[in-house]
Structure formats: structure tokens, C-alpha cells
Design a protein around this motif. Structure first.
Motif, PDB file in Angstrom:
ATOM      1  N   PHE A   1      35.422  23.484  34.783  1.00  0.00           N
ATOM      2  CA  PHE A   1      35.897  24.292  35.901  1.00  0.00           C
ATOM      3  C   PHE A   1      36.642  23.335  36.833  1.00  0.00           C
ATOM      4  CE2 PHE A   1      32.742  26.963  34.093  1.00  0.00           C
ATOM      5  CZ  PHE A   1      32.952  28.264  34.539  1.00  0.00           C
ATOM      6  N   VAL A   2      37.943  23.509  36.958  1.00  0.00           N
ATOM      7  CA  VAL A   2      38.787  22.461  37.543  1.00  0.00           C
ATOM      8  C   VAL A   2      39.361  22.904  38.893  1.00  0.00           C
ATOM      9  CG1 VAL A   2      40.831  21.030  37.198  1.00  0.00           C
ATOM     10  CG2 VAL A   2      39.350  21.596  35.250  1.00  0.00           C
TER      11      VAL A   2
ATOM     12  N   THR B   1      46.466  23.043  29.208  1.00  0.00           N
ATOM     13  CA  THR B   1      46.221  24.380  28.663  1.00  0.00           C
ATOM     14  C   THR B   1      44.794  24.549  28.159  1.00  0.00           C
ATOM     15  OG1 THR B   1      47.124  23.648  26.543  1.00  0.00           O
ATOM     16  CG2 THR B   1      48.644  24.737  28.060  1.00  0.00           C
ATOM     17  N   GLU B   2      44.072  23.445  27.991  1.00  0.00           N
ATOM     18  CA  GLU B   2      42.685  23.534  27.554  1.00  0.00           C
ATOM     19  C   GLU B   2      41.763  24.033  28.668  1.00  0.00           C
ATOM     20  OE1 GLU B   2      43.506  19.026  27.758  1.00  0.00           O
ATOM     21  OE2 GLU B   2      44.619  20.875  28.167  1.00  0.00           O
TER      22      GLU B   2
ATOM     23  N   PRO C   1      46.885  31.678  30.766  1.00  0.00           N
ATOM     24  CA  PRO C   1      45.570  32.129  30.298  1.00  0.00           C
ATOM     25  C   PRO C   1      44.452  31.613  31.193  1.00  0.00           C
ATOM     26  CG  PRO C   1      46.383  30.328  28.937  1.00  0.00           C
ATOM     27  CD  PRO C   1      47.508  30.698  29.863  1.00  0.00           C
ATOM     28  N   GLY C   2      43.376  32.392  31.250  1.00  0.00           N
ATOM     29  CA  GLY C   2      42.224  31.957  32.018  1.00  0.00           C
ATOM     30  C   GLY C   2      42.091  32.689  33.335  1.00  0.00           C
ATOM     31  N   GLU C   3      41.327  32.081  34.244  1.00  0.00           N
ATOM     32  CA  GLU C   3      41.042  32.714  35.524  1.00  0.00           C
ATOM     33  C   GLU C   3      41.285  31.729  36.659  1.00  0.00           C
ATOM     34  OE1 GLU C   3      36.951  33.916  35.315  1.00  0.00           O
ATOM     35  OE2 GLU C   3      36.195  31.906  35.744  1.00  0.00           O
TER      36      GLU C   3
ATOM     37  N   ASP D   1      40.391  36.085  40.487  1.00  0.00           N
ATOM     38  CA  ASP D   1      39.435  36.382  39.417  1.00  0.00           C
ATOM     39  C   ASP D   1      37.998  36.096  39.821  1.00  0.00           C
ATOM     40  OD1 ASP D   1      41.307  37.163  37.281  1.00  0.00           O
ATOM     41  OD2 ASP D   1      41.988  35.086  37.408  1.00  0.00           O
ATOM     42  N   PHE D   2      37.820  35.188  40.763  1.00  0.00           N
ATOM     43  CA  PHE D   2      36.462  34.869  41.207  1.00  0.00           C
ATOM     44  C   PHE D   2      36.527  34.243  42.585  1.00  0.00           C
ATOM     45  CE2 PHE D   2      37.935  30.963  39.164  1.00  0.00           C
ATOM     46  CZ  PHE D   2      37.543  29.983  40.056  1.00  0.00           C
ATOM     47  N   LEU D   3      35.380  34.230  43.232  1.00  0.00           N
ATOM     48  CA  LEU D   3      35.176  33.486  44.471  1.00  0.00           C
ATOM     49  C   LEU D   3      34.145  32.413  44.203  1.00  0.00           C
ATOM     50  CD1 LEU D   3      35.493  33.088  47.571  1.00  0.00           C
ATOM     51  CD2 LEU D   3      33.609  34.736  47.841  1.00  0.00           C
ATOM     52  N   GLY D   4      34.483  31.176  44.505  1.00  0.00           N
ATOM     53  CA  GLY D   4      33.512  30.091  44.473  1.00  0.00           C
ATOM     54  C   GLY D   4      32.908  29.924  45.853  1.00  0.00           C
ATOM     55  N   ILE D   5      31.606  29.835  45.914  1.00  0.00           N
ATOM     56  CA  ILE D   5      30.916  29.666  47.199  1.00  0.00           C
ATOM     57  C   ILE D   5      30.141  28.356  47.184  1.00  0.00           C
ATOM     58  CG2 ILE D   5      29.156  30.557  48.761  1.00  0.00           C
ATOM     59  CD1 ILE D   5      29.822  33.350  47.839  1.00  0.00           C
TER      60      ILE D   5
END
Length: 466
Positions: free
Chosen positions: A110-111, A149-150, A208-210, A290-294
């Protein structure tokens, strides 16, 4: 006993500058922290956890101890030493190999694109107060999306609110400016614009991805039922939580939020100016996250305060030394009935639960949440390779139980990333504040699993909080 979902990510979190070391190796460009820490003379970012050389060891430990997600950041200046211009092949090759190692060891990377480390060449031009630097960040992000891309899970920024306040309110981050709310507000806004622009490029190009953003959200409560204290908590919440969530999920600030900003500005002799074009960009992005990081470590109990600004940051672990009083907003009060760490961070898992339920209620199109940081700074004792960190396990048990309760009540939380995977360098504490699952002997760089690492492994295997 409480359960977590079968598909849940049990992660560990790091950050490039705090873990990698090697700040001048293989063409990496300077960041403002390099000179800032040298001038302060208290501690050095080298070798940190030497993740630049030790990453195969750390990723193998992830697999061995059930850590199936690794949150890490790309050092912008390792890719573009001056923030713009020609990319650095050695930096690119390094991150490709890190991501390859993750995948080979069944660890999902997760970058994060920016974790407090703007290249110095751009930082010296005003960092995110300079609108030209928004263009540079978006170009860097686009390069990363196309090169790496990975990677399938991207965060634009880590902790926009601490960037703004630590740089321009507390003054504990470079450039060390105190109590400048004009800069705080414009930094918050400009970084959210950069986030929105990046999300829109990611979605428009169908990478691709989120993609999402990581916000530091510390729940605010009034210390009493008085209207004044309730309003103080509202103002603290407005600038530190609501501002960010409205920018993320509404794309435009509500009248209540703008009224709160105006009240803060009147008390602090500050001003702001938001462009209509920014709102249009943010509105376009507001349903595309796509998401929220908290990142959540603590809560604050707020009391109305009128008086001189006074903030003392506890960077040494001298319990009880923190002070936070900001004119026209609030004073933070430490309740005697709530435990806290040596760094005065309240241990109050109800705040995690309340925050998660609030997001579900107020922003129903949020999609999903990752807890991207949570953990306990502790003065671990090392005894012949044995590290018994039972207080940390107790802390994790409480917060993960609160997350489990929120999931039971309908909040879509899909992962938890313990801060931190290994002990690492801390921006304002150096090396005396340890968070890791794995103890690092900073002299030898040898890793030692703590008691909490074995507990976390069992949690990952059983999905049961015991």
C-alpha cells in the motif's frame, strides 16, 4: 472474544524517511528535514531502520508473522531529486525491487506518494503554499502510476492536517513557523486540491487499482456540557476533521464550515481565499475516492479558551508536559480518568468507534476505510533479545475491539496497519519512542520480534481478538 472479517488486511506501516535511512545514497535528492535536523542537532535520520538495505529482512518478517499488507511511501526525491526534471534510475529500480519482494512474500504493498518529504528544491519555493508545486506533485504521481504498475493501492498524501499544523502552527516541522493560521488553512486547501487533481488523473486514465487519501483524524469532545466548551470542540473539529472530510467527500465546504473558519481567522488575524476552479476539481473527485485511510492515535477534550497562544509539544516522553491553548478555538484538557501514554496521548478507543460511525453517517458514499496507522509509542525494555511489551498488546486489543464493534454496526473497515512494522526514526522524538512489532537495535540493525509480534501473528491467523 471479538472477530474481524476473513478478508481483513493485517498490515504494518512505515514511511520512507522514517525507515529507509540512506538519505544521500544512489542519487537521492535533499529534503528540508536533512538540514532542519542537522541544525537542531538532536538526532539524525541515518541510519533510521536502514530499510533501504534491510527491506528483504523486513518483508520476510512480514510473511513469517502474518503481516499481509505493508504500508510504505515512495520518497519523491529518490525518484525526482529536485522534484521535477529527469527521473533517477537507481531510485526507480529500488522501489521496483521492494514491490517485487512484497509480492513474492504474499505481502500487499500500500503505497503513499507523499509522507512529509517534499523535495527541498520545491520546499524552498513554498512547499504546498506555492501553487506551482501542485503541478509538480501531480506530474510525479502520474509518473509513479505509469512506472510502478505492480502497485494496486495508492494514497496521495499522508496526514495533511499534521503537515499544515506542524509546519505553520506548532513549528516542530520545517520551516518552523508558529501560529500562522493563514498558512495552515491554505496549506490544507491546496493539498486537498492536489489530492483531487491526482484522483481525477488516476480515474480519467483508468489506471488499475484503487486510490485514496490518508487523514489523521483525532476525535474532539467538549470537556463539559457548557455551550462554550461545546463550541470549542466544534471549532477544533471544524479545522482538523470536518475541513478534510468535506474536501474529500463533498468537494465544497459547507456554510457551517466556512463560518467556523471565519471565526478562527478573526481570532487569529488570518485569512484565506479559495478558488471556484478548486471546488470544481474537488467536486469531480469527491465520489471517486476508493477508500479513506485513517491514522488515529488519540482524542482531545476541548475547553473554551481566550488568551495567548501557547503550545508545548512533548517530544521526550516527559508525561504531563504537553500544553495546547489556541486563542479563540480551544484548550485541550487531560481528564484524570482516561489513561495516556508517556507522550500524553490519550488511550480512548471509544474515539475510534465514534469516528468510524460518524463517517458512515455523514458521508455514506465513503466506500471503505483502512485504519492506516494506530499504535502505541512505548519505552520498550530489551532483555537479551526478549521484549515484553504487554501494554502495547493491551492498547491494540482495545482499539481493534472498537474497530470490530464499528464493523458489526455496519462500517466497512477492510484493514488495519499497525504503526509501525519495525521501530523507526520519529520526526520529533528521534529514536526513544518505539512503536514497532519488531525491535531494532539501531547499532547493529538486527531485528527482534516483540511479544506483540507473536500476538499480532495469532490475530492474523485466527481473526479473533483475545
Amino acid at each position: 472474544m471479538k472477530k474481524l472479517p476473513e478478508h481483513f488486511i493485517f498490515g504494518g506501516a512505515t514511511a520512507a524517511y522514517q525507515a529507509e535511512g540512506a538519505t544521500q545514497e544512489d542519487g537521492k535528492g535533499a529534503v528540508a528535514w536533512d538540514a532542519f535536523l542537522k541544525e537542531e542537532g538532536r538526532f539524525s535520520p541515518n541510519p533510521a531502520s536502514d530499510f533501504y538495505h534491510q527491506y528483504p529482512v523486513d518483508i520476510e518478517l512480514c510473511e513469517k508473522f502474518g503481516v499481509n499488507g505493508l504500508r510504505l511511501s515512495i520518497a519523491w526525491s529518490r525518484i525526482f531529486p529536485d522534484g521535477v526534471g529527469e527521473p533517477n534510475p537507481k531510485g526507480i529500480a529500488y522501489y521496483h525491487d521492494v514491490f517485487k519482494q512484497c509480492i513474492e512474500h504474499n505481502v500487499i504493498p500500500f503505497v503513499t506518494l507523499h509522507h512529509f518529504d517534499t523535495p527541498k528544491a520545491l520546499f524552498d519555493q513554498g512547499d504546498f503554499l506555492n501553487r506551482d508545486n501542485l503541478d509538480a506533485f501531480v506530474a510525479y504521481a502520474k509518473f509513479c502510476f505509469e512506472e510502478f504498475t505492480e502497485v494496486k493501492h495508492w494514497s496521495t498524501f499522508n496526514e495533511i492536517y499534521p503537515v499544515a499544523t506542524n509546519q505553520y502552527l506548532l513549528g516542530v516541522f520545517p520551516p518552523g513557523i508558529h501560529f500562522d493560521f493563514s498558512k495552515v488553512i491554505m496549506c490544507l486547501h491546496n493539498m486537498m486540491v492536489a489530492h483531487a487533481r491526482t484522483v481525477n488523473i488516476f480515474k480519467d486514465n483508468k489506471y488499475p487499482g484503487e486510490i485514496g487519501v490518508v487523514h489523521s483524524l483525532e476525535t474532539k469532545y467538549p470537556v463539559s456540557d457548557s455551550p462554550e466548551d461545546i463550541h470549542a470542540a466544534f471549532l477544533e473539529d471544524a479545522i482538523s476533521i470536518r475541513f478534510l472530510l468535506e474536501a474529500t467527500y463533498l468537494g465544497r465546504y459547507t456554510d457551517d464550515l466556512l463560518a467556523a473558519l471565519d471565526e478562527i481567522c478573526a481570532a487569529q488575524n488570518a485569512s484565506y481565499d479559495f478558488l471556484e476552479a478548486d471546488y470544481l476539481e474537488m467536486e469531480k473527485a469527491s465520489h471517486r475516492n476508493d477508500f479513506l485511510g485513517i491514522n488515529h492515535y488519540q482524542c482531545h477534550f476541548c475547553k473554551a479558551y481566550q488568551g495567548p497562544n501557547e503550545i508545548y509539544h512533548n517530544g521526550t516522553g516527559e508525561k504531563g508536559s504537553s500544553v495546547y491553548r489556541v486563542n479563540g478555538i480551544a484548550e485541550r484538557i487531560y481528564r484524570d480518568d482516561i489513561p495516556r501514554t508517556d507522550w500524553d496521548w490519550l488511550i480512548y478507543p471509544q474515539g475510534m468507534y465514534d469516528l468510524l460511525v460518524r463517517i458512515k453517517k455523514d458521508y455514506p458514499h465513503y466506500k471503505k476505510i483502512y485504519i492506516t496507522e494506530n499504535g502505541m509509542g512505548y519505552k520498550d525494555e530489551f532483555e537479551d533479545g526478549v521484549i515484553l511489551d504487554t501494554p502495547r498488546i493491551d492498547y491494540l486489543r482495545q482499539y481493534l475491539s472498537a474497530i470490530s464493534d464499528a464493523i458489526t454496526d455496519g462500517v466497512n473497515v477492510e484493514g488495519y496497519f499497525l504503526w509501525s512494522l519495525m521501530d523507526l526514526f520519529s520526526w520529533t522524538n528521534g529514536y526513544n519512542k518505539r512503536y514497532g512489532l519488531f525491535y531494532v537495535d539501531f547499532e547493529t540493525q538486527k531485528r527482534y520480534p516483540k511479544e506483540s509480534a507473536y500476538w499480532y501473528k495469532q490475530l492474523s491467523e485466527t481473526k479473533t481478538i483475545i
